[in-house]
Design a protein around this motif. Structure first.
Motif, short mmCIF file in Angstrom:
data_model
loop_
_atom_site.label_atom_id
_atom_site.label_comp_id
_atom_site.label_asym_id
_atom_site.label_seq_id
_atom_site.Cartn_x
_atom_site.Cartn_y
_atom_site.Cartn_z
N SER A 487 0.81 -1.22 0.00
CA SER A 487 0.00 0.00 0.00
C SER A 487 0.84 1.27 0.00
O SER A 487 0.35 2.34 -0.36
N ILE A 488 2.11 1.20 0.37
CA ILE A 488 2.92 2.42 0.47
C ILE A 488 3.57 2.80 -0.87
O ILE A 488 4.19 3.85 -0.97
N LEU A 489 3.42 1.98 -1.93
CA LEU A 489 4.04 2.29 -3.21
C LEU A 489 3.35 3.50 -3.85
O LEU A 489 2.14 3.50 -4.04
N PRO A 490 4.12 4.54 -4.22
CA PRO A 490 3.52 5.71 -4.88
C PRO A 490 3.13 5.45 -6.33
O PRO A 490 2.17 6.03 -6.84
N THR A 491 3.90 4.60 -7.02
CA THR A 491 3.58 4.15 -8.37
C THR A 491 3.87 2.65 -8.43
O THR A 491 4.45 2.09 -7.51
N GLN A 492 3.50 2.01 -9.54
CA GLN A 492 3.59 0.55 -9.54
C GLN A 492 4.44 -0.04 -10.65
O GLN A 492 4.78 -1.23 -10.61
N GLY A 493 4.81 0.75 -11.65
CA GLY A 493 5.58 0.19 -12.74
C GLY A 493 4.83 -0.90 -13.48
O GLY A 493 3.61 -1.06 -13.34
N SER A 494 5.58 -1.68 -14.25
CA SER A 494 5.00 -2.80 -14.99
C SER A 494 5.65 -4.11 -14.58
O SER A 494 5.80 -5.03 -15.38
N ALA A 495 6.07 -4.18 -13.33
CA ALA A 495 6.67 -5.39 -12.77
C ALA A 495 5.77 -5.93 -11.67
O ALA A 495 5.12 -5.17 -10.96
N ASN A 496 5.74 -7.25 -11.52
CA ASN A 496 5.01 -7.86 -10.41
C ASN A 496 5.55 -7.28 -9.10
O ASN A 496 6.76 -7.17 -8.92
N PRO A 497 4.69 -6.92 -8.15
CA PRO A 497 5.14 -6.16 -6.98
C PRO A 497 5.76 -6.97 -5.84
O PRO A 497 6.33 -6.39 -4.92
N GLY A 498 5.67 -8.31 -5.87
CA GLY A 498 6.06 -9.10 -4.70
C GLY A 498 7.49 -8.89 -4.24
O GLY A 498 7.75 -8.71 -3.05
N LEU A 499 8.45 -8.91 -5.16
CA LEU A 499 9.85 -8.74 -4.78
C LEU A 499 10.08 -7.36 -4.18
O LEU A 499 10.81 -7.21 -3.19
N THR A 500 9.47 -6.33 -4.77
CA THR A 500 9.63 -4.97 -4.26
C THR A 500 9.07 -4.84 -2.86
O THR A 500 9.68 -4.20 -1.99
N ILE A 501 7.92 -5.46 -2.60
CA ILE A 501 7.31 -5.39 -1.27
C ILE A 501 8.24 -6.01 -0.23
O ILE A 501 8.46 -5.46 0.86
N GLN A 502 8.82 -7.17 -0.53
CA GLN A 502 9.70 -7.82 0.43
C GLN A 502 11.02 -7.06 0.59
O GLN A 502 11.57 -7.01 1.69
N ALA A 503 11.52 -6.47 -0.49
CA ALA A 503 12.74 -5.66 -0.38
C ALA A 503 12.50 -4.44 0.50
O ALA A 503 13.35 -4.08 1.33
N LEU A 504 11.35 -3.79 0.35
CA LEU A 504 11.02 -2.65 1.21
C LEU A 504 10.90 -3.07 2.67
O LEU A 504 11.31 -2.34 3.58
N ALA A 505 10.35 -4.25 2.91
CA ALA A 505 10.21 -4.74 4.28
C ALA A 505 11.57 -4.98 4.92
O ALA A 505 11.79 -4.64 6.09
N ALA A 506 12.50 -5.55 4.17
CA ALA A 506 13.85 -5.77 4.71
C ALA A 506 14.53 -4.45 5.00
O ALA A 506 15.25 -4.31 6.01
N ARG A 507 14.33 -3.46 4.15
CA ARG A 507 14.93 -2.13 4.37
C ARG A 507 14.33 -1.46 5.60
O ARG A 507 15.06 -0.87 6.42
N THR A 508 13.01 -1.54 5.76
CA THR A 508 12.36 -0.97 6.94
C THR A 508 12.84 -1.66 8.21
O THR A 508 13.08 -1.02 9.24
N ALA A 509 13.00 -2.97 8.16
CA ALA A 509 13.51 -3.71 9.32
C ALA A 509 14.90 -3.23 9.71
O ALA A 509 15.20 -3.04 10.90
#
Length: 550
Positions: A487-509
């Protein structure tokens, strides 16, 4: 598994144990924090609960009441939200392309959408890290965006992938095959390799497909986290001093509990996250928590997901490979010669018979004997998916409906509309994909209009007046309340979002770990980069995989 009492104040209460929540729980538990993740659905037993059957997998999805509307209403459930530990990652296709550098500066570059408060280069080391942790199998060279390779060798080319490569080659378009996909092409740790049985979207009983249920949650439990299933969070509690101190949740018997916590992270995804924030309205926050900007629930995005199917004389057997295992991103970026901004990817898809029948009903109007005749030719069909970038618009939103669910909570009302740029992109994309299918030799080509993947509705940004959270997911309004999911993504691109979501979670952690006790007591906001932590990966992940030549 560690069990915390409701009255026992944990350090972090994570709402949702899906793609982001599973990674967060694993990282924070490894760092020594007391963590409980509350999941509305069950804790899956993959041997007992999952079956090799489309209809029998219906419970993997979020099937509770939701209201959908707008000029182009979204179908909600199987293609965009999960319920249970692992969330949507248990029934995703595990396709893992990265976003492009341009996706993080869409407004600056193309004058549409929004810019992210971070760049691709901030997220790149986390992409590389999560590609090891899943791990990802794919081509040795991925030529688009920031060109890169993958830690595991690619999967064999399936029949549908062969069709895509053949069509692209005929038209002079670059393509790649064998991934990138978070599905093992060789055994890894205690997980076996893929056996190409075709049930990726129904929950992988084999264990070859990555989901946080098997990649991160077990390590979180080993390090003291509690994953509490059948715990539907009803609202977040705010103290008089402007800080949250826990959440109210309802158990499977309908009993209400209050879990105390020194900080709360909402990782419930793009419908349930804004719904929870709006349902948590209270004195001083009558329009919902963290909503001083008025953007909670706004700028919801789905990707154009049109499916193009083609019939061939020869056998294709579209189920005999990971559903998504070949693609082209030749049309990903804005092309000034076209009359729309941004672009799309073209990917293989592998619908099983029930899903394929639904597509033929929609695409051909097939019914009765006509549908039976089409289904007899199931193994002669190939299918490609458009994955097109629909821009963030304020009128695409999640609100609260008057209707209530089984817990007595107001349900989400999802409104979705296509704008002119979106319509032009979809028209061009579907025609181009039909051209690729025809170039590959298809005798009959049809297409079904649909959407896939949800992101947005609690966007990140530097300006508190136009966004919900900062670049690390901390809400602008409440210092110990975070949001970390798609939900925090400002835009979505044309790539499946799963990897980006998990990468953001690791960065936030990494950020939360670096900040330590300050998150629980201080209102000061330190936005300095945390530095990547390689020692927090689950075992048998980082620096492993099929050897690659540097």
């Amino acid at each position: 598994m560690q069990r915390f009492a409701d009255s026992d104040p944990v350090d972090y209460c994570i709402v949702g144990a899906g793609s982001a929540g599973g990674v967060l729980a694993q990282r924070l538990a490894r760092a020594g924090f007391r963590v409980v993740a509350l999941e509305a659905g069950p804790f899956w037993d993959t041997e007992k609960d999952w079956v090799s059957d489309e209809k029998g997998s219906h419970e993997l999805y979020w099937n509770d009441l939701r209201i959908t509307g707008g000029t182009h209403p979204l179908a909600l459930g199987s293609n965009n939200s999960g319920k249970g530990v692992g969330g949507g990652s248990v029934h995703w296709a595990a396709f893992t392309p990265r976003l492009h550098p341009s996706d993080f500066r869409v407004y600056t570059q193309d004058g549409v959408g929004a810019d992210w408060p971070i760049s691709y280069w901030d997220l790149k080391p986390y992409y590389e890290l999560l590609e090891r942790e899943l791990p990802v199998a794919g081509p040795a060279w991925f030529p688009w965006g920031d060109p890169h390779g993958h830690p595991y060798g690619p999967h064999p080319l399936g029949g549908v992938g062969d069709v895509l490569v053949r069509g692209c080659t005929k038209l002079g378009l670059r393509s790649v095959a064998g991934g990138p996909v978070g599905i093992l092409s060789a055994s890894h740790g205690d997980r076996p390799h893929c056996i190409y049985r075709g049930f990726c979207l129904q929950g992988c009983k084999v264990g070859a497909k990555a989901s946080t249920l098997i990649t991160h949650v077990p390590d979180a439990i080993r390090h003291g986290a509690e994953i509490r299933a059948h715990a539907m969070v009803a609202r977040i509690n705010l103290r008089n001093d402007g800080r949250v101190d826990g959440v109210v949740y309802i158990d499977r018997e309908g009993k209400e509990h209050f879990q105390r916590a020194r900080a709360v992270i909402v990782s419930a995804y793009s419908i349930e996250t804004p719904r929870l924030l709006l349902n948590s309205a209270c004195t001083g926050h009558r329009h919902g928590l963290a909503n001083s900007s008025g953007t909670v629930g706004k700028y919801l995005m789905a990707q154009a997901g049109n499916v193009v199917a083609g019939r061939f004389d020869q056998l294709i057997r579209l189920y005999k490979a990971p559903p998504a295992h070949a693609l082209t991103e030749e049309f990903y970026e804005t092309d000034k010669s076209r009359d729309f901004a941004r672009g799309f990817a073209v990917q293989t898809v592998g619908p099983l018979p029930v899903a394929f029948a639904k597509q033929m009903v929609a695409a051909m109007g097939a019914w009765g004997w006509g549908l039976r005749r089409v289904m007899m030719d199931y193994n002669h069909w190939a299918a490609f998916g458009v994955l097109g970038e629909i821009l963030p618009w304020q009128d695409n939103c999640v609100e609260l409906a008057e209707e209530k669910d089984q817990y007595g909570l107001q349900v989400a009302k999802v409104t979705f509309n296509l704008h002119d740029n979106d319509k032009k992109l979809i028209e061009f994309a579907k025609n181009k994909v039909m051209e690729i299918m025809s170039a590959a030799g298809a005798k009959h080509v049809v297409q079904e209009a649909r959407f896939a993947h949800l992101v947005g509705a609690a966007r990140m940004g530097n300006d508190p007046s136009t966004s919900v959270v900062d670049k690390f997911g901390r809400t602008h309004d409440i210092p110990n309340l975070f949001v970390c999911d798609g939900s925090i993504l400002p835009t979505q691109g044309s790539a499946n979002p799963g990897l980006t979501i998990q990468a953001l979670a690791a960065r936030t952690a990494d950020y939360l770990i670096k900040q330590g006790e300050n998150i629980f007591f201080s209102n000061r906001r330190d936005l300095s980069e945390p530095g990547i932590r390689y020692d927090l990966s689950p075992p048998y992940t980082h620096f492993r995989g099929n050897p690659r030549i540097a």
